[in-house]
Design a protein around this motif. Structure first.
Motif, short mmCIF file in Angstrom:
data_model
loop_
_atom_site.label_atom_id
_atom_site.label_comp_id
_atom_site.label_asym_id
_atom_site.label_seq_id
_atom_site.Cartn_x
_atom_site.Cartn_y
_atom_site.Cartn_z
N UNK A 211 -14.53 -2.49 -16.80
CA UNK A 211 -15.13 -1.06 -15.81
C UNK A 211 -15.03 -1.95 -15.07
N UNK A 212 -16.02 -2.15 -14.40
CA UNK A 212 -16.99 -2.37 -13.28
C UNK A 212 -15.19 -2.60 -12.46
N UNK A 213 -14.57 -3.72 -12.55
CA UNK A 213 -13.51 -4.35 -11.92
C UNK A 213 -11.92 -2.78 -11.67
N UNK A 214 -11.80 -2.22 -12.99
CA UNK A 214 -11.11 -0.53 -12.79
C UNK A 214 -12.04 -0.16 -11.68
N UNK A 215 -13.07 0.32 -12.27
CA UNK A 215 -13.29 1.60 -10.85
C UNK A 215 -13.41 0.85 -9.36
N UNK A 216 -13.57 -0.46 -9.47
CA UNK A 216 -13.55 -0.78 -8.17
C UNK A 216 -11.89 -0.80 -6.95
N UNK A 217 -11.40 -1.04 -8.11
CA UNK A 217 -9.81 -0.86 -7.84
C UNK A 217 -9.31 0.82 -7.64
N UNK A 218 -9.90 1.79 -8.24
CA UNK A 218 -9.33 3.09 -8.15
C UNK A 218 -10.01 2.81 -6.45
N UNK A 219 -11.69 3.26 -6.25
CA UNK A 219 -12.16 2.93 -5.32
C UNK A 219 -11.34 2.31 -3.43
N UNK A 220 -11.14 1.29 -4.06
CA UNK A 220 -9.96 0.76 -2.70
C UNK A 220 -9.18 1.19 -2.35
N UNK A 221 -7.97 1.84 -3.90
CA UNK A 221 -6.56 2.40 -3.78
C UNK A 221 -7.31 3.42 -3.02
N UNK A 222 -8.00 4.98 -3.65
CA UNK A 222 -8.01 5.46 -3.04
C UNK A 222 -8.53 5.95 -1.56
N UNK A 223 -9.53 4.31 -0.86
CA UNK A 223 -9.70 3.97 0.46
C UNK A 223 -8.73 3.77 1.25
N UNK A 224 -7.10 2.92 0.93
CA UNK A 224 -5.94 2.87 1.18
C UNK A 224 -5.21 4.71 1.51
N UNK A 225 -5.71 5.15 0.58
CA UNK A 225 -4.35 5.95 0.93
C UNK A 225 -4.54 6.95 2.52
N UNK A 226 -6.52 6.77 1.82
CA UNK A 226 -7.53 7.69 3.15
C UNK A 226 -7.24 7.28 4.71
N UNK A 227 -6.49 5.82 4.28
CA UNK A 227 -6.45 5.10 5.49
C UNK A 227 -4.70 4.60 6.25
N UNK A 228 -4.14 4.73 5.35
CA UNK A 228 -2.75 4.78 5.70
C UNK A 228 -2.17 4.73 6.83
N UNK A 265 2.14 -0.93 2.29
CA UNK A 265 2.94 -1.35 3.17
C UNK A 265 3.98 -0.33 2.49
N UNK A 266 4.25 -0.16 0.83
CA UNK A 266 5.01 0.28 -0.04
C UNK A 266 4.44 2.34 -0.06
N UNK A 267 3.13 2.85 -0.17
CA UNK A 267 2.61 3.80 0.00
C UNK A 267 3.02 3.95 1.68
N UNK A 268 2.83 3.86 3.06
CA UNK A 268 3.06 4.27 3.78
C UNK A 268 5.38 4.15 4.01
N UNK A 269 5.23 3.30 3.22
CA UNK A 269 7.10 3.93 3.72
C UNK A 269 7.34 5.50 2.59
#
Length: 325
Positions: A211-228, A265-269
């Motif tokens: 659960x810690x791992x999954x929530x950390x990934x979610x936070x990281x993915x949200x961070x990536x989207x915010x800083x694309x 790269x995929x999200x940016x494209x």
């Protein structure tokens, strides 16, 4: 303006209003057993915004009891998380593992896959702002859902306040948005929900490592989207922002469908492709769109775009514009 649907019971004969409301919520949310002391002349209204995968709605209704039973879940389950922000009214919600009282400015989470019993305890009308997001957009283990449903969340501070403010502003006036903005707004809302869920899960005691791992990934993915848009967004900067090593970041993404760099790269494209085919942005040069989404060098953007979509950004835009003529 965003496309929206508006439903009002007062457009119907008094004897038909409650049954109409039951049927309506079954379509816009999930089938439920509804009870009220006002069934003879039930007054309610609802606005529904379709934001791609995410649905937002506001509703005002006379006091109700909502029950989502195991039988109804077996009959129909849209498999979604539902978040409600209480604007007016009070009540209680009961789940298998907790009972929570709610009041104005409170947020509470429900799952269409879990039984619940939510009751209004006020004599006056109830007003809520709500959103639903498919569980497929929040890939959390099923085992964590009971930790989230009914968890008390303040809409006046922290992560809850961020989500509450966004919902309030969005539903207050949709005239500033175009229909094509809907999926973008849905993405933002889904990221805010993911961040809120991560916060709630990390606040618990003795969470399983997965659960810690999954929530950390979610936070990281949200961070990536915010800083694309930031061309300096790299695995190293992402790892530093989350206080982990770059090697651990790569291990986190090992079970995902792409490496960290490929995911960025995929999200940016994808974002650039959306802008290139948006008629409202037809006058914005291709290189400006590339820069906007983290590609400062036009040649790098064109090469990556051709590799992903089999055509150049310029040709793809022209094809999209010609298709609309």
């Amino acid at each position: 303006m965003l496309e929206e649907m508006v439903f009002r019971t007062d457009a119907l004969p008094a004897a038909d209003r409650f049954d109409y409301w039951v049927e309506l919520l079954g379509r816009t949310h999930a089938p439920m057993d509804l009870r009220s002391d006002y069934t003879d002349d039930f007054r309610a209204s609802q606005r529904v915004l379709d934001l791609g995968g995410v649905t937002v709605w506001s509703a005002t209704y006379q006091p109700l009891a909502f029950r989502r039973t195991p039988k109804l879940i077996r009959q129909s389950d849209p498999e979604a998380y539902h978040l409600s922000l209480v604007v007016q009214g009070t009540g209680t919600g009961e789940w298998s593992n907790r009972e929570t009282a709610y009041k104005p400015h409170d947020l509470f989470v429900t799952s269409t896959s879990l039984p619940n019993d939510i009751r209004s305890s006020t004599g006056g009308p109830v007003t809520i702002l709500a959103l639903e997001t498919p569980k497929a957009l929040l890939p959390l283990p099923r085992s964590v859902a009971p930790r989230l449903v009914g968890a008390p969340v303040s809409g006046q501070e922290g992560m809850g306040a961020l989500l509450a403010r966004f919902l309030t502003q969005l539903t207050a006036d949709t005239s500033a948005y175009q229909p094509s903005d809907g999926p973008r707004l849905g993405t933002v809302l889904n990221d805010l929900v993911a961040a809120l869920f991560a916060h709630l899960l990390e606040a618990g005691d003795c969470l399983p490592p997965e659960t810690h791992r999954r929530t950390l990934i979610l936070r990281i993915q949200a961070f990536i989207r915010e800083h694309l848009h930031d061309p300096s967004l790299t695995p190293a900067t992402i790892a530093a922002a989350h206080h982990i090593s770059t090697s651990y970041l790569h291990r986190l993404f090992r079970d995902e469908d792409a490496t960290v760099a490929a995911w960025i790269r995929r999200l940016r494209l994808k974002a650039a492709r959306r802008d290139l085919t948006d008629p409202a942005l037809h006058a914005l040069p291709v290189h400006a769109i590339a820069t906007r989404w983290g590609f400062p060098r036009a040649t790098d953007f064109s090469r990556a775009y051709r590799a992903a979509y089999g055509t150049t950004p310029k040709d793809h835009r022209q094809q999209a514009l010609n298709g609309r003529k």
